[in-house]
Each structure stands twice: as structure tokens, then as C-alpha cells.
Design a protein around this motif. Structure first.
Motif, short mmCIF file in Angstrom:
data_model
loop_
_atom_site.label_atom_id
_atom_site.label_comp_id
_atom_site.label_asym_id
_atom_site.label_seq_id
_atom_site.Cartn_x
_atom_site.Cartn_y
_atom_site.Cartn_z
N ASN A 1 0.66 -1.14 -0.10
CA ASN A 1 0.14 -0.03 0.21
C ASN A 1 0.76 1.15 -0.15
OD1 ASN A 1 -3.15 -0.64 0.73
ND2 ASN A 1 -2.15 -2.17 1.41
N ARG B 1 -5.62 -4.34 7.52
CA ARG B 1 -6.90 -4.32 6.73
C ARG B 1 -7.99 -3.50 7.24
NH1 ARG B 1 -6.30 -7.29 2.20
NH2 ARG B 1 -4.92 -8.77 2.02
N THR C 1 -9.55 -2.18 3.67
CA THR C 1 -9.56 -3.16 2.80
C THR C 1 -10.24 -4.44 3.11
OG1 THR C 1 -7.37 -4.15 3.55
CG2 THR C 1 -7.35 -2.34 1.74
N MET D 1 -11.42 -11.75 -0.60
CA MET D 1 -10.69 -11.41 -2.21
C MET D 1 -10.58 -12.83 -2.77
SD MET D 1 -9.18 -8.85 -4.04
CE MET D 1 -8.57 -7.73 -2.35
N ALA E 1 -16.01 -2.33 4.25
CA ALA E 1 -14.75 -1.96 3.41
C ALA E 1 -15.16 -0.84 2.48
CB ALA E 1 -14.73 -3.27 2.71
N SER E 2 -14.26 0.05 1.96
CA SER E 2 -14.22 1.07 0.82
C SER E 2 -14.26 0.42 -0.24
CB SER E 2 -13.14 1.84 1.21
OG SER E 2 -13.24 2.73 -0.17
N GLN F 1 -11.48 1.18 -2.53
CA GLN F 1 -10.28 0.44 -2.25
C GLN F 1 -10.20 -1.02 -2.65
OE1 GLN F 1 -7.25 1.62 -0.66
NE2 GLN F 1 -6.34 -0.26 -0.91
N LEU F 2 -11.32 -1.48 -2.36
CA LEU F 2 -11.62 -2.97 -2.93
C LEU F 2 -11.34 -3.15 -4.49
CD1 LEU F 2 -12.49 -5.72 -2.54
CD2 LEU F 2 -14.88 -5.08 -2.82
N ARG G 1 -9.37 -1.01 -6.21
CA ARG G 1 -7.91 -1.12 -6.11
C ARG G 1 -7.23 -2.36 -5.80
NH1 ARG G 1 -8.81 4.29 -4.49
NH2 ARG G 1 -8.68 3.64 -2.20
N ASP G 2 -7.54 -3.06 -4.72
CA ASP G 2 -6.96 -4.44 -4.44
C ASP G 2 -7.40 -5.54 -5.37
OD1 ASP G 2 -6.49 -3.10 -1.98
OD2 ASP G 2 -7.86 -3.70 -0.99
#
Length: 621
Positions: free
Chosen positions: A208, A237, A242, A248, A275-276, A279-280, A282-283
Motif C-alpha cells: 500500500n 486491513r 481493505t 478477496m 470496506a471501501s 479501495q476494494l 484497487r485491491d
């Protein structure tokens, strides 16, 4: 004090990830070959200001100039403790952009001798924020400074610095710090702070941080405030917003299995975890990128455990390279749209459901679709491809355009079949002599149109509508809508002239049609095809272009048999001659006649010429 300030490197040996710059500066100071101006470029948090302060310590150390400062003298301790030093001037160019600031802080004070050291070092952070006038004012001082002045310019946007400045400086490009180096530094800092940092948590922080060591230390300090004694991956996380690694994996597996219901359930679980979604996204981009790299045999992360590596290889083989490429593109577009939208969950759901439910051929890029289609060698405008090994056409894939078997004059081996593409979607093929390919050749060369021979009448007849190619006889037949005809006479020449222009545009180029815009077919005999131009300008341009462009070859591809293309200028229209009438001069004496007598004569004349009869007079009762 923040961790990134507390653990700032105090010697060049402590610098992480910039060994090429640290070694160069250390050797330059040790050999006494320091420059008067340096330009440090690179991303944020990579050590530009730290290296500038280390250079100042090396130059003004009591034991120096030395490549290793003592960190015990007054100058070294003041720099180490972030205290004010008279011979070290740090200027923030973002808040001092004008000419007056440059004149007051640098130009007017640069000639003042150092107070206690050998050099007066000027560190200008974010130097690209200076105005053009400020750069011009600084130019002369930067080019010929006093012997005791050393300038260090630091910037994150080197392209905004004028070349007149960069050409007078030694430029050093700082690169992003690798995840492995960041992990080692985080472990070192956590041990000194008495924090138990798990390897998974350190790896997640390093990923990150995106190559910025300062950002990694800031994240470590933030997570340490949440969990002061031990830091696990779940803690990181939770602080970063995240999702868990299990969620995931469940998302990726559901997409790979085309299970849209499970995808939506996992997104609902991510919502419950708080969770955002940006951000999810991007992950997921980073994760699918790693899977995509695995499909080409490249492992981007060497800090993974054996179980994680096996799991990623399974997901990569399950989804395939084509789906992963399209999924990465779709997630990138969704993440970009999230910056301008508030409904992040809907965008992510649409993207993942499409990735899970899209057919294989729709998810595959164009190259994959062509590879799955029947094997056809790509052809250029004047080259006919050959297909030697027929393949079966899958039922679910898009059907390619039909190919018509050309009449063969020369005997060809039974295992070889020669195909040509119909120029204007006509069923009847162009008469030509086709030679079989040698094993070392890849394409058939186009024969000379002047050497073409007439084929038997039976070979020129249009095949029946149920004609099928050998490779797809049980699958499909050429659709009737694709049929056309070739040009045999002038009427067809005039009717199909727009189609010929479209073929010229396709084969030669879009600009080539402009030369024939004014032309119209006027004659078609056994040898010549005549085009007539109305304007002399267009006629001259077309004649000149015909020397360079193959108009005649493209036209003959649409003809029943070869013709010679002839341009002709239309004859100008002859205006009708103007007949001048003689002016009749009437003397005044001619009007001295009896009006009643004249009227009677006119009536008689009208009765004789038109066989008219007088039935009444106007004005009479």
C-alpha cells in the motif's frame, strides 16, 4: 516525533533503496569532486530531502569533508535533531514562488560567508513550483555561485523544471523503493519500537505504500496506534479499509466459476465489514494484475508463501489470460468512474457481474477471437491467401465471412485448396490463373491482369445457393444477402459505380476516392472502360494520380473480364447562337390611320387564321 523523522538515515549507508545515488555522492565527497548544484528528482517519500541533508553533513562535518559524517559535532547533531543551522538554508518553493522571495532568500545572501562551516548549502524543496521569472532570476546565481555555496534542488516533477536550470545541475533520479526493502525497514523500526509486526502485515503495508518508504512508516505508525503491541494482517486491513484475504479469494474464485450470485454475496459481505469499494477495486486490480503476470510466467511478488503461490496459479489457470486482461481493464475503468460518482457499490457490482457472466468470446480480445476462428491467412489488397489444413468451425463462435473457391486452371494437389475473398461480395469469382504454393512460400502473388485468360463458360456460372465450403459443410451455407454480381456491360457499370468507389476507398485509401469524385462511366466496350470528367482540373489530377495509384487493378477486380481504364474530358457545351433582330423603325406617319378600320382588319385576319367566329364584343349590351 513521527517515525519517518525519528528513523531518518544519518549516513549514506543507512539510505534504503537508493544505493546508486548514495554511492555516487559518497565517492564524490571523498574525492573532493562535489558540484555546485544538484537536482534530485523522484517520487514522494524516496529520500530526496534526506540525501540533501546528508550531503550537507558530509560537507560541513568537523572531520570533513568526509563521506561518513561523525554525527557528534555541533553541525551534525543540529542537522540530526532537526534544529536550525545557519549554514543550512531550507526553502519551500511552494510558498516562496515569486521573484522577491528568491531575491531576498538567495540572491542577496548567497555572498555571505558561512558562519561556522566550509559551505553554505541551499536546499530548495519542490523547486518546480517557482515561477518562470524566479527561475530566470536564479539562473545567473546558479550558474556562477560563490565558492562556498552549494545548491540542492529537489522536485517530484522534473519535467516542469526549465532546461536552462537542469543543464547547470548534476541530476540524480530517485526510484521507488522495492517492497522487500520496505519490509526490512519496517521490521527494523518495529523491533526498535517494541512492536511485534507479522510478515503478512509488513508485506501489506509495503504494497500500500507504493514504493514510498515515508508512506510505509506513516502507515506503520497509524496501525501501531490501533494495536500498540502486536500488528497482524487483519489489523492492517481494518485500518486501511481493505477486505480480508479470504473474501478477496472468494470473489476471484466466484468470477472464475462464473457464479454471479456468489459474487453479489461476497460484495454484500464486504459491505458488512465496512470496506471501501474504491479501495476494494484497487485491491482487485492489483490481485488480477498479479494473476495476469502469472499467465506469462512472471511472478511479481516474491514474498508470498507456498500456499498463496499455489492458490494464485490455480486462479490464473482457471480464468485464463484473455479474461484477466479484460477484467483488469474493466476494473480500471470502474475505479476511474468511482472518482466522479457516489454509487461505488453499483459500479463494482456491474463490473464483477459482467466479468462473471460474459461469454468466453466476448471477454476475449480480438486477437483471441481470430485465433479461435477458422484458420485463414490474413490477406493484403492484392494477395490471395491459401488454406491447406481445414478446421472445424465451433458452433458458438461468430461465423466468418464466406470464402468462395476459385476456379483453378493449373492442377493442384488433392490436399490443397485455394481460396480467394470475393471483392464486392459477389459469388462469381474473378477469372485468374492460380498457381499452387511451394512449402517455403506463404502467400500467392497476384497475377498480371494483362495475362489473364478466359475461363470456360461453365466455370463462370454462379454457384447454387446451397454451395458450402469444405470445412463448414455441416455448419452453415453462404447467406444469400452476401451475393452480388460483376460488371458485364455499361448499364451495370453505371449502376455499380458507387460500389467500385467504395472498393477503391477500401483497397487504396480514403483520399484516393477524391480523384474519381467527378468521374462518371460513359462507355464500356471489349477493351476499354471509359470514365468522363466534367471539369478539366479534376481530369488533370486524376490522370496524374493514375500514374501512382492502381485504379485500373481495383476496377478489374469488379469486372467480369479485364479492361483498360481510360480517362476522358467531357466536351464543353456549345451555346446556342444569338440572332440579332434588326430594329424596325416606324415613322410617325404610319400611325395616322383609321382606328376603326384597323380593328376590323384584325378581326378578319383572326377569323381566317384561327377559324374563329365573333360572338360578341366587350362593352356591348
Amino acid at each position: 516525533m513521527s517515525l519517518y523523522r525519528k528513523y531518518r538515515p544519518q549516513t549514506f549507508e543507512d539510505v534504503v533503496g537508493q544505493e546508486h545515488i548514495a554511492q555516487t555522492l559518497r565517492n564524490a565527497v571523498g574525492a573532493g569532486r562535489t558540484a555546485h548544484a544538484y537536482l534530485f528528482c523522484g517520487p514522494r517519500g524516496t529520500g530526496k530531502t534526506t540525501s540533501a541533508r546528508l550531503l550537507a553533513k558530509c560537507l560541513n562535518c568537523e572531520n570533513g569533508p568526509t563521506s561518513t559524517p561523525c554525527n557528534q559535532c555541533d553541525f551534525c547533531t543540529r542537522v540530526r535533531d532537526n534544529q536550525a543551522v545557519m549554514d543550512l538554508v531550507e526553502i519551500d518553493a511552494a510558498s516562496n514562488t515569486g521573484v522577491d522571495n528568491v531575491r531576498e532568500n538567495i540572491i542577496e545572501k548567497v555572498n555571505v560567508a558561512p558562519a561556522q562551516g566550509r559551505y553554505r548549502i541551499y536546499i530548495i524543496d519542490e523547486v518546480h513550483m517557482l515561477s518562470v521569472s524566479s527561475f530566470n532570476a536564479l539562473l545567473k546565481t546558479l550558474e556562477e555561485p560563490p565558492a562556498h555555496a552549494v545548491f540542492v534542488l529537489a522536485t517530484t516533477d522534473a519535467h516542469k523544471v526549465p532546461t536552462t536550470i537542469t543543464s547547470r545541475c548534476q541530476r540524480f533520479d530517485f526510484r521507488r523503493v522495492g517492497p522487500a526493502d520496505i519490509v526490512r525497514r519496517l521490521q527494523y523500526v518495529s523491533q526498535n519500537e517494541g512492536i511485534q509486526l507479522s510478515p503478512e502485515a509488513a508485506r501489506l503495508i509495503a504494497l500500500n505504500a507504493d514504493g514510498a518508504l515515508r508512506d510505509a512508516l506513516t502507515l506503520l505508525e497509524q496501525v501501531a496506534a490501533f494495536s500498540p503491541e502486536t500488528i497482524s494482517e487483519a489489523d492492517v486491513r481494518l485500518v486501511l479499509g481493505t477486505v480480508s484475504v479470504e473474501l478477496m479469494h472468494a470473489l476471484i474464485e466466484a468470477v472464475g466459476l462464473r457464479d454471479a450470485v456468489t459474487v453479489l454475496r461476497q460484495i454484500e459481505a464486504a459491505t458488512e465489514e465496512g470496506a471501501s469499494f474504491s479501495q476494494l477495486a484497487r485491491d482487485l486490480i492489483n490481485y488480477t494484475r498479479d494473476l495476469l503476470l502469472l499467465t506469462v510466467g512472471f511472478e511479481s511478488d516474491h514474498l508470498l508463501t507456498d500456499s498463496e503461490k499455489k492458490l494464485r496459479h490455480r486462479y490464473a489457470n482457471q480464468m485464463g489470460r484473455a479474461r484477466l486482461m479484460n477484467m483488469v481493464d474493466a476494473l480500471r475503468n470502474a475505479e476511474k468512474e468511482m472518482r466522479q460518482s457516489t454509487d461505488h457499490r453499483l459500479l463494482l457490482e456491474l463490473t464483477l457481474v459482467r466479468a462473471a457472466t460474459a461469454p468466453e468470446m466476448l471477454m476475449a480480445p480480438a486477437a483471441q477471437v481470430l485465433q479461435a476462428a477458422p484458420h485463414v491467412i490474413p490477406q493484403s489488397p492484392m494477395i490471395a491467401p491459401q488454406r491447406s489444413t481445414p478446421r472445424e468451425i465451433p458452433r458458438e463462435e461468430p461465423r466468418p465471412a464466406p470464402f468462395i473457391q476459385a476456379p483453378i486452371q493449373t492442377p493442384v494437389a488433392a490436399s490443397e485448396e485455394v481460396f480467394i475473398e470475393d471483392p464486392i461480395a459477389a459469388v462469381a469469382p474473378t477469372p485468374r490463373v492460380v498457381e499452387p504454393l511451394e512449402k517455403s512460400e506463404e502467400y500467392l502473388e497476384e497475377p498480371n491482369l494483362t495475362e489473364m485468360v478466359d475461363l470456360p463458360e461453365a466455370a463462370q456460372q454462379t454457384p447454387s445457393s446451397d454451395f458450402q465450403t469444405p470445412t463448414a459443410q455441416a455448419e452453415w451455407s453462404p447467406p444469400a444477402a452476401k451475393k452480388g454480381r460483376r460488371i458485364h456491360n455499361l448499364e451495370e457499370f453505371i449502376e455499380l459505380w458507387p460500389a467500385v468507389l467504395m472498393r477503391v476507398k477500401k483497397k487504396i485509401g480514403i483520399t484516393s476516392v477524391a480523384y474519381l469524385h467527378d468521374a462518371l462511366p460513359v462507355a464500356l466496350d471489349e477493351k476499354d472502360a471509359i470514365l468522363e470528367f466534367k471539369k478539366e482540373f479534376h481530369y488533370a489530377k486524376a490522370c496524374d494520380a493514375a500514374k501512382r495509384l492502381p485504379f485500373e487493378q481495383v476496377l478489374n477486380e469488379c469486372m467480369a473480364k479485364p479492361h483498360r481504364l481510360v480517362f476522358r474530358l467531357a466536351e464543353p457545351k456549345v451555346a446556342a447562337p444569338v440572332i440579332e433582330q434588326e430594329e424596325v423603325v416606324v415613322e410617325d406617319d404610319d400611325f395616322d390611320v383609321d382606328v376603326s378600320q384597323t380593328t376590323t382588319d384584325v378581326h378578319k385576319y383572326a377569323q381566317e387564321v384561327f377559324a374563329a367566329e365573333v360572338v360578341g364584343r366587350s362593352g356591348e349590351g
